[in-house]
Design a protein around this motif. Structure first.
Motif, short mmCIF file in Angstrom:
data_model
loop_
_atom_site.label_atom_id
_atom_site.label_comp_id
_atom_site.label_asym_id
_atom_site.label_seq_id
_atom_site.Cartn_x
_atom_site.Cartn_y
_atom_site.Cartn_z
N TRP A 39 0.82 -1.19 0.00
CA TRP A 39 0.00 0.00 0.00
C TRP A 39 0.86 1.25 0.00
CZ3 TRP A 39 0.03 3.43 4.20
CH2 TRP A 39 0.70 2.98 5.34
N ASN B 162 0.08 5.76 0.85
CA ASN B 162 -0.83 6.88 1.04
C ASN B 162 -0.44 7.93 0.01
OD1 ASN B 162 -2.07 9.26 1.81
ND2 ASN B 162 -1.84 8.88 4.00
N LEU C 200 -7.41 -0.77 4.30
CA LEU C 200 -6.60 -0.02 3.34
C LEU C 200 -7.42 0.39 2.11
CD1 LEU C 200 -3.37 -2.19 3.57
CD2 LEU C 200 -3.66 0.15 4.43
N VAL D 60 -10.73 1.01 1.68
CA VAL D 60 -11.70 2.10 1.85
C VAL D 60 -11.01 3.47 1.92
CG1 VAL D 60 -13.46 0.64 2.92
CG2 VAL D 60 -11.89 1.93 4.37
N ARG D 61 -9.74 3.49 2.25
CA ARG D 61 -8.98 4.73 2.30
C ARG D 61 -8.25 5.03 0.98
NH1 ARG D 61 -9.92 2.54 6.85
NH2 ARG D 61 -10.14 3.75 8.74
N PHE E 207 -5.74 3.25 -0.20
CA PHE E 207 -4.31 3.00 -0.01
C PHE E 207 -3.85 1.67 -0.59
CE2 PHE E 207 -4.18 5.54 4.28
CZ PHE E 207 -4.50 6.71 3.61
#
Length: 74
Positions: free
Chosen positions: A33, A35, A61, A63-64, A66
């Motif tokens: 992942w 950000n 991860l 849903v964000r 990432f």
């Protein structure tokens, strides 16, 4: 749910364990992942997951935005 630590940095010979909080089960998945607000597009961080926590960590991860990919270890 708090984010688990990055547990990909393991010394040679050490057993890889799941990154889920409190879990000590052997890891069999690598969740790669980044950000995009903090990391360059090519940078990857890795969480490790056992069979029981692969979906939960992946969903956290995903849903964000990432999660980049999931691969079996070994």
């Amino acid at each position: 749910m708090a984010a688990p630590p990055d547990s990909a940095d393991t010394a040679p010979g050490e057993q890889l364990v799941c990154s889920a909080k409190g879990c000590r089960a052997p890891a069999i998945w690598a969740l790669n992942w980044n950000n995009p607000r903090l990391h360059q597009p090519e940078r990857r961080k890795t969480w490790l997951a056992c069979a029981d926590h692969r979906d939960r960590l992946g969903d956290f991860l995903h849903v964000r935005g990432f999660l980049r990919d999931v691969a079996p270890l070994g």
